[in-house]
Design a protein around this motif. Sequence first.
Motif, mmCIF file in Angstrom:
data_model
loop_
_atom_site.group_PDB
_atom_site.id
_atom_site.type_symbol
_atom_site.label_atom_id
_atom_site.label_comp_id
_atom_site.label_asym_id
_atom_site.label_seq_id
_atom_site.Cartn_x
_atom_site.Cartn_y
_atom_site.Cartn_z
ATOM 1 N N VAL A 94 -17.694 -24.954 -72.351
ATOM 2 C CA VAL A 94 -16.912 -25.726 -71.382
ATOM 3 C C VAL A 94 -15.533 -26.047 -71.951
ATOM 4 C CG1 VAL A 94 -16.777 -27.896 -70.112
ATOM 5 C CG2 VAL A 94 -18.960 -26.678 -70.278
ATOM 6 N N LEU A 95 -15.470 -26.460 -73.229
ATOM 7 C CA LEU A 95 -14.189 -26.797 -73.833
ATOM 8 C C LEU A 95 -13.289 -25.579 -73.955
ATOM 9 C CD1 LEU A 95 -12.450 -28.991 -75.117
ATOM 10 C CD2 LEU A 95 -13.549 -28.488 -77.318
ATOM 11 N N ALA A 96 -13.850 -24.452 -74.387
ATOM 12 C CA ALA A 96 -13.058 -23.235 -74.497
ATOM 13 C C ALA A 96 -12.573 -22.775 -73.121
ATOM 14 C CB ALA A 96 -13.882 -22.140 -75.162
ATOM 15 N N THR A 97 -13.413 -22.903 -72.112
ATOM 16 C CA THR A 97 -13.023 -22.540 -70.744
ATOM 17 C C THR A 97 -11.875 -23.413 -70.259
ATOM 18 O OG1 THR A 97 -15.288 -21.838 -70.270
ATOM 19 C CG2 THR A 97 -13.843 -22.204 -68.384
ATOM 20 N N ALA A 98 -11.932 -24.702 -70.582
ATOM 21 C CA ALA A 98 -10.834 -25.599 -70.217
ATOM 22 C C ALA A 98 -9.542 -25.161 -70.888
ATOM 23 C CB ALA A 98 -11.184 -27.033 -70.619
ATOM 24 N N GLY A 99 -9.632 -24.690 -72.133
ATOM 25 C CA GLY A 99 -8.450 -24.191 -72.820
ATOM 26 C C GLY A 99 -7.868 -22.965 -72.147
ATOM 27 N N ILE A 100 -8.728 -22.049 -71.699
ATOM 28 C CA ILE A 100 -8.252 -20.852 -71.008
ATOM 29 C C ILE A 100 -7.608 -21.219 -69.667
ATOM 30 C CG2 ILE A 100 -8.961 -18.678 -69.953
ATOM 31 C CD1 ILE A 100 -8.931 -18.626 -72.989
ATOM 32 N N ILE A 101 -8.187 -22.186 -68.965
ATOM 33 C CA ILE A 101 -7.598 -22.647 -67.698
ATOM 34 C C ILE A 101 -6.215 -23.246 -67.943
ATOM 35 C CG2 ILE A 101 -7.847 -24.334 -65.841
ATOM 36 C CD1 ILE A 101 -10.882 -23.933 -66.064
ATOM 37 N N ALA A 102 -6.097 -24.031 -69.012
ATOM 38 C CA ALA A 102 -4.792 -24.598 -69.364
ATOM 39 C C ALA A 102 -3.792 -23.512 -69.705
ATOM 40 C CB ALA A 102 -4.952 -25.568 -70.536
ATOM 41 N N ALA A 103 -4.254 -22.457 -70.381
ATOM 42 C CA ALA A 103 -3.367 -21.332 -70.701
ATOM 43 C C ALA A 103 -2.890 -20.631 -69.437
ATOM 44 C CB ALA A 103 -4.088 -20.356 -71.622
ATOM 45 N N ALA A 104 -3.797 -20.477 -68.461
ATOM 46 C CA ALA A 104 -3.409 -19.867 -67.188
ATOM 47 C C ALA A 104 -2.345 -20.717 -66.488
ATOM 48 C CB ALA A 104 -4.638 -19.707 -66.294
ATOM 49 N N ALA A 105 -2.509 -22.038 -66.543
ATOM 50 C CA ALA A 105 -1.502 -22.923 -65.961
ATOM 51 C C ALA A 105 -0.167 -22.788 -66.695
ATOM 52 C CB ALA A 105 -1.996 -24.372 -66.019
ATOM 53 N N ALA A 106 -0.225 -22.653 -68.012
ATOM 54 C CA ALA A 106 1.004 -22.502 -68.788
ATOM 55 C C ALA A 106 1.738 -21.228 -68.418
ATOM 56 C CB ALA A 106 0.672 -22.510 -70.285
ATOM 57 N N MET A 107 0.996 -20.126 -68.221
ATOM 58 C CA MET A 107 1.643 -18.866 -67.843
ATOM 59 C C MET A 107 2.292 -18.976 -66.465
ATOM 60 S SD MET A 107 1.212 -17.048 -70.511
ATOM 61 C CE MET A 107 1.347 -18.645 -71.323
ATOM 62 N N ALA A 108 1.679 -19.747 -65.572
ATOM 63 C CA ALA A 108 2.258 -19.950 -64.241
ATOM 64 C C ALA A 108 3.503 -20.812 -64.309
ATOM 65 C CB ALA A 108 1.226 -20.584 -63.315
ATOM 66 N N LEU A 109 3.507 -21.796 -65.195
ATOM 67 C CA LEU A 109 4.643 -22.708 -65.302
ATOM 68 C C LEU A 109 5.824 -22.081 -66.037
ATOM 69 C CD1 LEU A 109 2.694 -25.976 -66.192
ATOM 70 C CD2 LEU A 109 3.922 -25.522 -64.066
#
Length: 278
Positions: A94-109
Amino acid sequence: MAIAGAPMRYIGINVGALAIGLTMLALLERTVAAGQRWTDGAITAMAGALLATAFLGSEVDGAARWVSFGGLAIQPSLILLPVMLIAFSRSRSVLATAGIIAAAAAMALQPDRAMAGMLVLCLAALAVIRRDMLAAVALAAGVTGFAATLARADTLPAVPYVDQILYSSFDVHVGAGLAVLGGMAMLLIPAIVGWSQDNNNCATYAAFGAAWFAAIMAAALGNYPTPIVGYGGSAIIGYALSLLALPKLSRVRAGAVCRRSGAKDGSPSDRRLFVALA
Protein backbone atom coordinates in the motif's frame (compact mmCIF):
# COMPACT_ATOMS: atom_id res chain seq x y z
CA MET A 1 28.77 12.67 -29.79
CA ALA A 2 32.40 13.19 -30.73
CA ILE A 3 31.72 12.47 -34.41
CA ALA A 4 28.85 14.97 -34.31
CA GLY A 5 31.17 17.65 -32.92
CA ALA A 6 29.73 17.88 -29.42
CA PRO A 7 31.78 20.05 -27.02
CA MET A 8 34.32 18.02 -25.04
CA ARG A 9 32.67 19.40 -21.88
CA TYR A 10 29.53 17.47 -22.76
CA ILE A 11 31.45 14.24 -23.22
CA GLY A 12 33.31 14.85 -19.96
CA ILE A 13 30.04 15.34 -18.08
CA ASN A 14 28.69 12.07 -19.46
CA VAL A 15 31.86 10.23 -18.42
CA GLY A 16 31.63 11.81 -14.97
CA ALA A 17 27.99 10.73 -14.68
CA LEU A 18 28.99 7.18 -15.61
CA ALA A 19 31.63 7.20 -12.88
CA ILE A 20 29.08 8.48 -10.35
CA GLY A 21 26.54 5.84 -11.42
CA LEU A 22 29.04 2.98 -11.16
CA THR A 23 30.23 4.22 -7.77
CA MET A 24 26.66 4.41 -6.46
CA LEU A 25 25.96 0.95 -7.86
CA ALA A 26 28.96 -0.50 -6.03
CA LEU A 27 28.33 1.31 -2.74
CA LEU A 28 24.58 0.80 -2.51
CA GLU A 29 24.40 -2.83 -3.66
CA ARG A 30 25.22 -4.36 -0.29
CA THR A 31 22.99 -1.89 1.54
CA VAL A 32 20.01 -2.69 -0.67
CA ALA A 33 20.59 -6.43 -0.40
CA ALA A 34 20.67 -6.20 3.38
CA GLY A 35 17.69 -3.89 3.77
CA GLN A 36 14.81 -4.86 1.47
CA ARG A 37 12.37 -3.75 4.16
CA TRP A 38 13.28 -0.15 3.39
CA THR A 39 12.06 -0.40 -0.22
CA ASP A 40 8.64 1.10 0.53
CA GLY A 41 10.18 4.06 2.33
CA ALA A 42 12.66 4.63 -0.48
CA ILE A 43 9.88 4.67 -3.10
CA THR A 44 7.91 7.17 -1.01
CA ALA A 45 10.95 9.41 -0.50
CA MET A 46 11.75 9.42 -4.23
CA ALA A 47 8.14 10.28 -5.02
CA GLY A 48 8.43 13.22 -2.63
CA ALA A 49 11.53 14.39 -4.50
CA LEU A 50 9.65 14.27 -7.80
CA LEU A 51 6.76 16.28 -6.33
CA ALA A 52 9.23 18.83 -4.94
CA THR A 53 10.73 19.18 -8.42
CA ALA A 54 7.28 19.92 -9.85
CA PHE A 55 6.76 22.78 -7.38
CA LEU A 56 10.31 24.05 -6.81
CA GLY A 57 12.30 22.96 -9.84
CA SER A 58 13.76 25.14 -12.59
CA GLU A 59 11.03 26.09 -15.06
CA VAL A 60 11.47 26.34 -18.83
CA ASP A 61 8.48 27.19 -21.07
CA GLY A 62 6.03 26.13 -18.38
CA ALA A 63 7.76 22.82 -17.61
CA ALA A 64 9.47 22.28 -14.25
CA ARG A 65 11.45 19.07 -14.72
CA TRP A 66 14.93 20.11 -13.66
CA VAL A 67 16.99 20.99 -10.62
CA SER A 68 20.14 23.09 -11.04
CA PHE A 69 23.37 22.11 -9.29
CA GLY A 70 26.43 24.24 -9.91
CA GLY A 71 25.27 25.30 -13.35
CA LEU A 72 24.24 21.78 -14.37
CA ALA A 73 20.59 20.91 -14.98
CA ILE A 74 19.63 17.56 -13.44
CA GLN A 75 16.37 15.82 -14.35
CA PRO A 76 15.32 13.91 -11.20
CA SER A 77 12.63 11.89 -12.99
CA LEU A 78 15.20 10.24 -15.27
CA ILE A 79 17.27 9.32 -12.23
CA LEU A 80 14.54 8.20 -9.84
CA LEU A 81 11.48 7.01 -11.77
CA PRO A 82 13.06 3.91 -13.43
CA VAL A 83 14.42 2.54 -10.15
CA MET A 84 11.10 3.33 -8.41
CA LEU A 85 9.16 1.32 -10.96
CA ILE A 86 11.54 -1.64 -10.90
CA ALA A 87 11.55 -1.66 -7.09
CA PHE A 88 7.73 -1.55 -7.15
CA SER A 89 7.71 -4.67 -9.33
CA ARG A 90 9.58 -6.56 -6.62
CA SER A 91 7.87 -5.26 -3.49
CA ARG A 92 4.32 -4.03 -3.93
CA SER A 93 2.50 -2.72 -0.88
CA VAL A 94 0.00 0.00 0.00
CA LEU A 95 2.80 2.44 0.89
CA ALA A 96 4.76 1.71 -2.29
CA THR A 97 1.57 2.09 -4.34
CA ALA A 98 0.95 5.47 -2.73
CA GLY A 99 4.47 6.47 -3.77
CA ILE A 100 3.82 5.46 -7.38
CA ILE A 101 0.54 7.42 -7.38
CA ALA A 102 2.41 10.46 -6.08
CA ALA A 103 4.99 10.01 -8.84
CA ALA A 104 2.20 9.93 -11.43
CA ALA A 105 0.86 13.19 -10.00
CA ALA A 106 4.35 14.70 -10.15
CA MET A 107 4.71 13.79 -13.84
CA ALA A 108 1.35 15.45 -14.53
CA LEU A 109 2.32 18.59 -12.63
CA GLN A 110 5.77 19.05 -14.12
CA PRO A 111 4.46 18.12 -16.82
CA ASP A 112 6.65 15.39 -18.35
CA ARG A 113 4.92 13.43 -21.07
CA ALA A 114 7.89 11.12 -21.70
CA MET A 115 8.27 10.04 -18.08
CA ALA A 116 4.49 9.75 -17.65
CA GLY A 117 4.49 7.43 -20.65
CA MET A 118 7.30 5.41 -19.06
CA LEU A 119 5.24 5.05 -15.91
CA VAL A 120 2.14 3.88 -17.80
CA LEU A 121 3.96 1.37 -20.02
CA CYS A 122 5.85 -0.11 -17.08
CA LEU A 123 2.76 -0.41 -14.88
CA ALA A 124 0.78 -1.91 -17.78
CA ALA A 125 3.43 -4.61 -18.16
CA LEU A 126 3.25 -5.33 -14.44
CA ALA A 127 -0.55 -5.42 -14.49
CA VAL A 128 -0.49 -8.02 -17.28
CA ILE A 129 2.10 -10.24 -15.60
CA ARG A 130 0.88 -9.88 -12.02
CA ARG A 131 -2.82 -9.17 -11.82
CA ASP A 132 -3.55 -7.61 -8.44
CA MET A 133 -5.48 -4.66 -7.07
CA LEU A 134 -2.44 -2.55 -6.17
CA ALA A 135 -1.02 -2.80 -9.69
CA ALA A 136 -4.43 -1.85 -11.14
CA VAL A 137 -4.74 1.18 -8.86
CA ALA A 138 -1.23 2.35 -9.71
CA LEU A 139 -1.92 1.88 -13.44
CA ALA A 140 -5.14 3.91 -13.20
CA ALA A 141 -3.22 6.75 -11.56
CA GLY A 142 -0.53 6.52 -14.22
CA VAL A 143 -3.04 6.68 -17.08
CA THR A 144 -4.68 9.71 -15.46
CA GLY A 145 -1.35 11.47 -15.12
CA PHE A 146 -0.37 10.67 -18.71
CA ALA A 147 -3.71 12.00 -19.96
CA ALA A 148 -3.04 15.23 -18.07
CA THR A 149 0.30 15.65 -19.85
CA LEU A 150 -1.40 15.09 -23.22
CA ALA A 151 -3.88 17.86 -22.45
CA ARG A 152 -1.06 20.42 -22.13
CA ALA A 153 1.04 21.49 -25.10
CA ASP A 154 4.74 20.61 -24.92
CA THR A 155 6.50 23.47 -26.68
CA LEU A 156 10.08 22.81 -25.64
CA PRO A 157 12.39 22.89 -28.70
CA ALA A 158 14.96 20.21 -29.47
CA VAL A 159 18.32 20.74 -27.75
CA PRO A 160 21.45 19.89 -29.78
CA TYR A 161 23.18 16.65 -28.73
CA VAL A 162 20.29 15.91 -26.32
CA ASP A 163 17.06 15.53 -28.33
CA GLN A 164 16.34 13.96 -31.74
CA ILE A 165 19.70 12.13 -31.66
CA LEU A 166 18.17 9.09 -33.34
CA TYR A 167 17.71 11.19 -36.49
CA SER A 168 20.43 13.84 -36.35
CA SER A 169 23.15 11.21 -35.91
CA PHE A 170 22.49 9.83 -39.40
CA ASP A 171 22.74 13.36 -40.81
CA VAL A 172 26.28 13.49 -39.46
CA HIS A 173 27.52 10.04 -40.51
CA VAL A 174 26.01 6.60 -40.98
CA GLY A 175 28.53 5.23 -38.49
CA ALA A 176 27.29 7.66 -35.85
CA GLY A 177 23.69 6.67 -36.56
CA LEU A 178 24.46 2.97 -36.28
CA ALA A 179 26.34 3.60 -33.02
CA VAL A 180 23.27 5.34 -31.61
CA LEU A 181 20.96 2.51 -32.67
CA GLY A 182 23.35 -0.07 -31.25
CA GLY A 183 23.56 1.83 -27.99
CA MET A 184 19.79 1.98 -27.75
CA ALA A 185 19.49 -1.76 -28.29
CA MET A 186 22.13 -2.52 -25.66
CA LEU A 187 20.09 -0.74 -22.98
CA LEU A 188 17.54 -3.56 -23.14
CA ILE A 189 20.00 -6.46 -22.83
CA PRO A 190 19.65 -6.87 -19.02
CA ALA A 191 15.88 -7.27 -19.43
CA ILE A 192 16.23 -9.80 -22.26
CA VAL A 193 18.92 -11.86 -20.53
CA GLY A 194 17.16 -11.77 -17.18
CA TRP A 195 13.80 -12.74 -18.67
CA SER A 196 15.35 -15.78 -20.36
CA GLN A 197 17.37 -16.99 -17.35
CA ASP A 198 15.34 -16.10 -14.26
CA ASN A 199 11.71 -17.15 -14.54
CA ASN A 200 11.00 -16.27 -10.91
CA ASN A 201 11.53 -12.54 -11.54
CA CYS A 202 9.92 -12.01 -14.95
CA ALA A 203 7.89 -9.05 -13.70
CA THR A 204 11.05 -7.21 -12.61
CA TYR A 205 12.80 -7.70 -15.94
CA ALA A 206 9.63 -6.70 -17.77
CA ALA A 207 9.52 -3.49 -15.72
CA PHE A 208 13.15 -2.74 -16.54
CA GLY A 209 12.66 -3.36 -20.26
CA ALA A 210 9.41 -1.40 -20.41
CA ALA A 211 10.90 1.59 -18.58
CA TRP A 212 13.89 2.00 -20.87
CA PHE A 213 11.98 1.07 -24.02
CA ALA A 214 9.57 3.88 -23.16
CA ALA A 215 12.48 6.30 -22.77
CA ILE A 216 13.79 5.27 -26.20
CA MET A 217 10.37 5.65 -27.85
CA ALA A 218 9.87 9.06 -26.25
CA ALA A 219 13.21 10.20 -27.69
CA ALA A 220 12.14 8.91 -31.11
CA LEU A 221 8.71 10.55 -31.08
CA GLY A 222 9.38 13.93 -29.48
CA ASN A 223 11.90 16.42 -28.14
CA TYR A 224 12.92 14.35 -25.13
CA PRO A 225 16.41 13.31 -23.97
CA THR A 226 17.96 10.36 -25.77
CA PRO A 227 19.11 8.12 -22.89
CA ILE A 228 22.81 7.31 -22.51
CA VAL A 229 23.96 8.03 -26.09
CA GLY A 230 22.95 11.72 -25.94
CA TYR A 231 24.25 14.48 -23.69
CA GLY A 232 22.87 14.36 -20.18
CA GLY A 233 24.08 12.68 -17.03
CA SER A 234 20.64 12.09 -15.50
CA ALA A 235 19.77 9.09 -17.68
CA ILE A 236 23.23 7.59 -17.18
CA ILE A 237 22.94 7.72 -13.38
CA GLY A 238 19.32 6.56 -13.59
CA TYR A 239 20.29 3.55 -15.69
CA ALA A 240 22.96 2.51 -13.20
CA LEU A 241 20.51 2.85 -10.30
CA SER A 242 17.88 0.82 -12.15
CA LEU A 243 20.43 -1.99 -12.48
CA LEU A 244 20.68 -1.88 -8.70
CA ALA A 245 17.01 -2.89 -8.43
CA LEU A 246 17.46 -6.00 -10.60
CA PRO A 247 17.95 -9.45 -9.06
CA LYS A 248 21.57 -10.56 -9.42
CA LEU A 249 21.83 -13.57 -11.71
CA SER A 250 24.91 -14.73 -9.84
CA ARG A 251 22.85 -14.92 -6.64
CA VAL A 252 19.96 -16.70 -8.37
CA ARG A 253 22.27 -19.42 -9.71
CA ALA A 254 24.36 -19.68 -6.57
CA GLY A 255 21.23 -19.99 -4.43
CA ALA A 256 20.00 -22.84 -6.61
CA VAL A 257 23.35 -24.62 -6.33
CA CYS A 258 23.37 -24.16 -2.55
CA ARG A 259 19.87 -25.58 -2.22
CA ARG A 260 20.78 -28.62 -4.32
CA SER A 261 23.92 -29.27 -2.29
CA GLY A 262 22.25 -28.61 1.08
CA ALA A 263 24.63 -25.75 1.88
CA LYS A 264 23.57 -22.51 3.49
CA ASP A 265 22.69 -19.58 1.24
CA GLY A 266 25.62 -17.29 0.79
CA SER A 267 26.32 -13.89 -0.73
CA PRO A 268 28.47 -14.45 -3.84
CA SER A 269 30.22 -11.54 -5.43
CA ASP A 270 28.57 -9.53 -8.16
CA ARG A 271 31.47 -9.65 -10.58
CA ARG A 272 29.16 -10.96 -13.29
CA LEU A 273 26.98 -7.88 -12.89
CA PHE A 274 29.91 -5.55 -13.52
CA VAL A 275 31.16 -7.68 -16.44
CA ALA A 276 27.69 -7.46 -18.01
CA LEU A 277 27.55 -3.72 -17.33
CA ALA A 278 30.94 -3.20 -18.99
